[in-house]
Each structure stands twice: as structure tokens, then as C-alpha cells.
Design an enzyme around this catalytic site. Structure first.
Site, PDB file in Angstrom:
ATOM      1  N   SER A  13      38.904  43.447  26.836  1.00  0.00           N
ATOM      2  CA  SER A  13      37.900  42.531  26.271  1.00  0.00           C
ATOM      3  C   SER A  13      36.805  42.232  27.293  1.00  0.00           C
ATOM      4  CB  SER A  13      38.542  41.235  25.757  1.00  0.00           C
ATOM      5  OG  SER A  13      38.906  40.383  26.816  1.00  0.00           O
ATOM      6  N   ASN A 102      36.930  42.406  41.578  1.00  0.00           N
ATOM      7  CA  ASN A 102      38.026  42.204  40.624  1.00  0.00           C
ATOM      8  C   ASN A 102      37.920  40.800  40.064  1.00  0.00           C
ATOM      9  OD1 ASN A 102      40.601  42.641  39.322  1.00  0.00           O
ATOM     10  ND2 ASN A 102      41.546  41.392  40.927  1.00  0.00           N
ATOM     11  N   HIS A 104      40.444  37.720  38.627  1.00  0.00           N
ATOM     12  CA  HIS A 104      41.844  37.291  38.584  1.00  0.00           C
ATOM     13  C   HIS A 104      41.923  36.009  37.752  1.00  0.00           C
ATOM     14  CE1 HIS A 104      45.971  37.134  39.967  1.00  0.00           C
ATOM     15  NE2 HIS A 104      45.813  35.830  40.120  1.00  0.00           N
TER      16      HIS A 104
HETATM   17  C1  GRF Z   1      42.031  39.178  32.497  1.00  0.00           C
HETATM   18  O1  GRF Z   1      42.646  37.952  32.278  1.00  0.00           O
HETATM   19  C2  GRF Z   1      41.774  39.396  33.964  1.00  0.00           C
HETATM   20  O2  GRF Z   1      41.591  38.210  34.679  1.00  0.00           O
HETATM   21  C3  GRF Z   1      43.023  40.058  34.436  1.00  0.00           C
HETATM   22  O3  GRF Z   1      43.427  40.880  33.375  1.00  0.00           O
HETATM   23  C4  GRF Z   1      42.941  40.341  32.145  1.00  0.00           C
HETATM   24  C5  GRF Z   1      42.227  41.435  31.415  1.00  0.00           C
HETATM   25  O4  GRF Z   1      41.891  41.044  30.114  1.00  0.00           O
HETATM   26  N1  GRF Z   1      42.816  40.734  35.689  1.00  0.00           N
HETATM   27  P1  GRF Z   1      41.100  42.024  29.148  1.00  0.00           P
HETATM   28  O5  GRF Z   1      41.875  43.332  29.109  1.00  0.00           O
HETATM   29  O6  GRF Z   1      39.741  42.203  29.716  1.00  0.00           O
HETATM   30  O7  GRF Z   1      41.088  41.332  27.822  1.00  0.00           O
END
Ligand code: GRF
Length: 188
Positions: A13, A102, A104
Site C-alpha cells: 500500500s 526505510n 518502520h
Molecule cells: C508498513 O507498516 C511499514 O512500516 C512496514 O511494513 C508495512 C508495509 O505496509 N515496514 P504496506 O505493504 O506498504 O501496506
């Protein structure tokens, strides 16, 4: 033109949100998606959005050569990890100093490190009865979640929160701040 590669292992997403944000930008483009998971939701998103995507197995990824070659062959300038669950190999970090970031889903340095991803993070935050959580955008180095912090945004953790509810609140923060942060880094 600044070419971004987005690495993702899950739903994607954030990747889709970033793609839409830069869709009409003439200076910055999402050049491709890289995944290490053949079943990742990001693959369907990439197909629908017509973004070139590449699968690299964890074994090949660890070695670093294929991913370095791929990044070079596509003239990638900047790498965004958006839910990418593999350690970035040293040779790629060397090729892209301060050019890999990245996101997090917690306030680092708390709730980071190996195994701290997805619901594991939100579960730990709720179990420790924290009253706030948030997101951290940081540069990537050779250790999980330890690179220099670029931006943090906070949100409350409610007594009634389930992992899902907290995850949704965090996703909203991610979707708001991640593209803006990338744009700032690339235009400053
Ligand atoms: C997010 O919550 C990000 O912080 C973490 O992985 C998740 C990825 O979500 N590293 P999406 O696949 O972008 O919906």
C-alpha cells in the site's frame, strides 16, 4: 530525472501511495518495484499500475550482485524500502550511500530489530501498554532499523486498540508522511 526503485515484500500500500504521489512529477519517477516474495500483493499492484517489477530470491538478494546489477541497469538513483523484509547487502549500501531509506511502523530505537515487523511490532507496543506509537523513516545501514533517523511522526495508542486498529492508524501516518519525506530528500 531521478529514478526511484521501491522494494516491498507485502501488500504494497505504501508503494502504491508513493507511486500516485509522484505520478505527475516530471523530475522524480517510480522506475520499478523489487520484491523477494512471489506471493506479495505488491505484484498485483505493480501489474495494475503498469510499473515494471522484478523478483529476486532471498539467496540471490543476500549475495548482492544481482540487485546491484539490476539497479545499475535501470539507472536507479534512490531506493525506498516499503515493507521489505530482507537485510540489505553491504555492496548495495556501498553503491547507494545515504540513498536507501526505510519506513518502520514504530518509534525507533524502540520496537525495532530482527523479527520486529508487521503485527509483531504493534503487538509488542500494545502489550507494553505504551500510550503512543508512530512511524520512523530512516537511512538504511547494515543492521535492521539502526540507520540515522530522518523523520518520526507520532500517534496515540488507545486502551481499546487491537493490532489491526493500531496498524490502520500507523498506515495513515505512513501514507501521509512517506511521500512528502522522499520528495524533500530528493529536492533538497
Ligand atoms: C508498513 O507498516 C511499514 O512500516 C512496514 O511494513 C508495512 C508495509 O505496509 N515496514 P504496506 O505493504 O506498504 O501496506
Amino acid at each position: 530525472m531521478t529514478n526511484i526503485a521501491i522494494f516491498a515484500s507485502g501488500s504494497g500500500s505504501n508503494a502504491e501511495n508513493i507511486f500516485h504521489y509522484f505520478n505527475n512529477n516530471e523530475a522524480i519517477t517510480i522506475n520499478c518495484i523489487v520484491t523477494n516474495n512471489k506471493d506479495a500483493g505488491i505484484i498485483n499492484r505493480a501489474k495494475r499500475l503498469e510499473i515494471p517489477y522484478f523478483f529476486i530470491s532471498n539467496k540471490d538478494f543476500r549475495n548482492g550482485k544481482s540487485i546491484c546489477d539490476l539497479m545499475k541497469s535501470r539507472n536507479i538513483d534512490f531506493i525506498v524500502l516499503a515493507g521489505f523484509l530482507a537485510l540489505i547487502p553491504a555492496n548495495l549500501i556501498k553503491e547507494y550511500p545515504n540513498k536507501i531509506i526505510n519506513i518502520h511502523p514504530a518509534l525507533l530505537p524502540n520496537y525495532g530489530g530482527k523479527g520486529m515487523y508487521g503485527d509483531n511490532v504493534h503487538k509488542a507496543v500494545i502489550e507494553n501498554q505504551e500510550n503512543e506509537s508512530g512511524i520512523t523513516i530512516h537511512y538504511v545501514n547494515e543492521k535492521y532499523d539502526e540507520g540515522k533517523i530522518i523523520l518520526q511522526a507520532h500517534c496515540p495508542v488507545l486502551k481499546t486498540d487491537t493490532y489491526d486498529k493500531l496498524a490502520q492508524r500507523i498506515h495513515k501516518l505512513e501514507h501521509t508522511y512517506f511521500p512528502i519525506c522522499i520528495k524533500q530528500l530528493l529536492t533538497n
